[in-house]
Design a protein around this motif. Structure first.
Motif, short mmCIF file in Angstrom:
data_model
loop_
_atom_site.label_atom_id
_atom_site.label_comp_id
_atom_site.label_asym_id
_atom_site.label_seq_id
_atom_site.Cartn_x
_atom_site.Cartn_y
_atom_site.Cartn_z
N VAL A 126 0.84 -1.20 0.00
CA VAL A 126 0.00 0.00 0.00
C VAL A 126 0.87 1.25 0.00
CG1 VAL A 126 -1.76 1.29 1.26
CG2 VAL A 126 -1.89 -1.19 1.16
N ALA A 127 1.94 1.22 0.79
CA ALA A 127 2.83 2.38 0.90
C ALA A 127 3.49 2.71 -0.44
CB ALA A 127 3.89 2.12 1.96
N ALA A 128 3.66 1.70 -1.29
CA ALA A 128 4.33 1.91 -2.58
C ALA A 128 3.36 2.21 -3.71
CB ALA A 128 5.16 0.67 -2.93
N GLU A 129 2.08 2.34 -3.40
CA GLU A 129 1.09 2.63 -4.44
C GLU A 129 1.40 3.97 -5.11
OE1 GLU A 129 -0.74 1.42 -6.42
OE2 GLU A 129 -2.87 1.78 -6.19
N THR A 130 1.28 4.02 -6.43
CA THR A 130 1.49 5.25 -7.17
C THR A 130 0.41 6.27 -6.78
OG1 THR A 130 2.36 3.98 -9.05
CG2 THR A 130 1.70 6.27 -9.47
N PRO A 131 0.77 7.44 -6.31
CA PRO A 131 -0.24 8.44 -5.94
C PRO A 131 -1.11 8.83 -7.14
CG PRO A 131 1.92 9.04 -5.10
CD PRO A 131 2.15 7.92 -6.06
N MET A 132 -2.35 9.13 -6.90
CA MET A 132 -3.24 9.53 -8.00
C MET A 132 -2.78 10.83 -8.63
SD MET A 132 -7.11 8.53 -6.79
CE MET A 132 -7.75 8.79 -8.45
N THR A 133 -2.02 11.62 -7.90
CA THR A 133 -1.55 12.91 -8.41
C THR A 133 -0.26 12.80 -9.21
OG1 THR A 133 -0.42 13.26 -6.30
CG2 THR A 133 -2.63 14.22 -6.55
N SER A 134 0.32 11.61 -9.25
CA SER A 134 1.57 11.43 -9.97
C SER A 134 1.37 11.56 -11.48
CB SER A 134 2.17 10.05 -9.66
OG SER A 134 3.31 9.80 -10.47
N VAL A 135 2.35 12.16 -12.16
CA VAL A 135 2.27 12.29 -13.61
C VAL A 135 2.77 11.02 -14.30
CG1 VAL A 135 2.54 14.78 -13.56
CG2 VAL A 135 4.58 13.33 -13.75
N SER A 136 3.23 10.05 -13.52
CA SER A 136 3.85 8.85 -14.08
C SER A 136 2.96 7.62 -13.97
CB SER A 136 5.20 8.59 -13.40
OG SER A 136 6.08 9.68 -13.58
N TRP B 93 1.80 5.83 -16.17
CA TRP B 93 2.11 4.86 -17.21
C TRP B 93 3.40 4.08 -16.95
CZ3 TRP B 93 6.82 5.73 -19.55
CH2 TRP B 93 7.39 6.99 -19.33
N GLN B 94 4.15 4.45 -15.92
CA GLN B 94 5.46 3.84 -15.70
C GLN B 94 5.34 2.39 -15.23
OE1 GLN B 94 8.27 5.02 -16.48
NE2 GLN B 94 8.35 7.24 -16.31
N TYR B 95 6.46 1.67 -15.24
CA TYR B 95 6.45 0.24 -14.94
C TYR B 95 5.99 -0.09 -13.53
CZ TYR B 95 10.89 1.00 -12.51
OH TYR B 95 11.86 1.44 -11.66
N TRP B 96 6.05 0.90 -12.61
CA TRP B 96 5.63 0.59 -11.24
C TRP B 96 4.12 0.66 -11.07
CZ3 TRP B 96 9.28 4.52 -12.16
CH2 TRP B 96 8.75 5.81 -12.28
N GLY B 97 3.41 1.02 -12.11
CA GLY B 97 1.97 0.84 -12.11
C GLY B 97 1.13 2.08 -11.96
N ALA C 65 -7.14 3.02 -8.43
CA ALA C 65 -8.40 3.74 -8.55
C ALA C 65 -8.69 4.13 -10.00
CB ALA C 65 -8.39 4.99 -7.67
N TYR C 66 -7.64 4.44 -10.76
CA TYR C 66 -7.84 4.84 -12.15
C TYR C 66 -8.37 3.68 -13.00
CZ TYR C 66 -5.65 9.37 -11.42
OH TYR C 66 -5.37 10.65 -11.00
N HIS C 67 -7.96 2.45 -12.67
CA HIS C 67 -8.48 1.28 -13.37
C HIS C 67 -9.99 1.19 -13.18
CE1 HIS C 67 -4.55 -0.53 -14.33
NE2 HIS C 67 -4.16 0.00 -13.19
N ALA C 68 -10.40 1.31 -11.92
CA ALA C 68 -11.83 1.21 -11.62
C ALA C 68 -12.61 2.39 -12.20
CB ALA C 68 -12.02 1.13 -10.10
N LEU C 69 -12.03 3.58 -12.16
CA LEU C 69 -12.70 4.75 -12.72
C LEU C 69 -12.90 4.62 -14.23
CD1 LEU C 69 -10.85 7.52 -10.68
CD2 LEU C 69 -13.31 7.04 -10.60
N LEU C 70 -11.90 4.08 -14.91
CA LEU C 70 -12.02 3.87 -16.35
C LEU C 70 -13.12 2.86 -16.66
CD1 LEU C 70 -11.09 4.36 -19.24
CD2 LEU C 70 -9.30 2.63 -18.89
#
Length: 202
Positions: free
Chosen positions: A20-30, A32-36, A40-45
Motif C-alpha cells: 500500500v505504501a508503494a502505491e502510485t499516488p493519484m496525483t503522480s504524472v507517471s 504509465w510507468q512500470y511501477w503501475g 483507482a484509475y483502473h476502476a474509474l475507467l
C-alpha cells in the motif's frame, strides 16, 4: 467486458511485491510507468466505460495491498459491474517475467512447495479469498494460462484448479468461475478451438 491490466510489464518490474505504501499516488504524472497506475484509475475507467474490470493482482503483493485494491475497486465500480481477478500475468512465462518468477521461486523455498504450478495455484487462491472477503458476489475468479502450448496450459490450470477445488468441502471460497486462455501465438495455436469448444475439450 472491459480489461484493465495492473501488473508489471517489464522483466525486472516494480509491481512485484507491491505494498500500500508503494502505491502510485493519484496525483503522480507517471501513471504509465512500470511501477503501475494507481488502482483507482483502473476502476474509474471501467466505470466510465460501463465495463466489467479485469484485474491482475501483482505477484508478491502484500495481503494488505490486495485488500486495499479490492476495497478501492468495489467502492468505485457501480453495483452492476464485476471484477475479474487473475493472479499475476503470464505466471507460466518464466523467460520474460523474470522478477515475477523469482518471487514465486523464493516463496516456494520459504513454504516448502516443490512445484511452481502448485505454488501459483496456492497464491491465486489466497488472492481470490482476500478479494471475496470484500465483495464475494462481484469477485469473478479467473484461472488463466495460454493455448499456445497445450502441455503448459494443462500443467498450470491443473494445479490452479486443484488449489481452488481440492480444499475443505466446507470452505466457502472453494472453486472459481472463469477459465481463460490467451491465443496470441498465431492460428496454429488455436486452430482446434472454436465457439463450440468446452472446458472439457480443453
Amino acid at each position: 467486458g472491459g480489461m484493465n491490466d495492473h501488473v508489471d510489464q517489464t522483466p525486472n518490474g516494480g509491481l512485484v511485491g507491491k505494498t500500500v505504501a508503494a502505491e502510485t499516488p493519484m496525483t503522480s504524472v507517471s501513471q504509465w510507468q512500470y511501477w503501475g497506475c494507481n488502482v483507482a484509475y483502473h476502476a474509474l475507467l471501467a466505470r466510465h466505460l460501463n465495463q466489467h474490470l479485469w484485474f491482475n493482482i501483482p505477484v508478491g503483493a502484500s495481503n494488505d495491498y490486495v485488500t486495499y485494491c479490492a476495497k478501492t475497486i468495489f467502492s468505485i465500480l457501480p453495483a452492476n459491474l464485476n471484477c475479474y481477478v487473475e493472479f499475476g500475468n503470464e505466471t507460466w512465462n518464466t523467460s520474460t517475467y523474470i522478477s515475477e518468477n523469482a518471487w514465486i521461486q523464493a516463496w516456494m523455498i520459504t513454504n516448502s512447495v516443490v512445484n511452481s504450478d502448485a505454488a501459483i495455484g496456492d497464491l491465486a487462491k489466497i488472492a481470490w479469498d482476500l478479494f471475496r472477503a470484500v465483495d464475494k458476489k462481484r469477485t469473478i475468479r479467473v484461472a488463466a494460462s495460454q493455448f499456445g502450448n497445450a502441455g503448459r496450459m494443462y500443467d498450470q490450470l491443473r494445479t490452479i484448479i486443484s488449489a481452488a477445488i481440492n480444499t475443505d468441502p466446507t470452505d466457502p471460497n472453494r472453486g472459481f468461475e472463469v477459465l481463460s486462455g490467451a491465443v496470441y501465438f498465431g492460428p496454429a495455436s488455436y486452430a482446434g478451438y472454436g465457439s463450440g469448444t468446452t472446458t472439457a475439450n480443453i
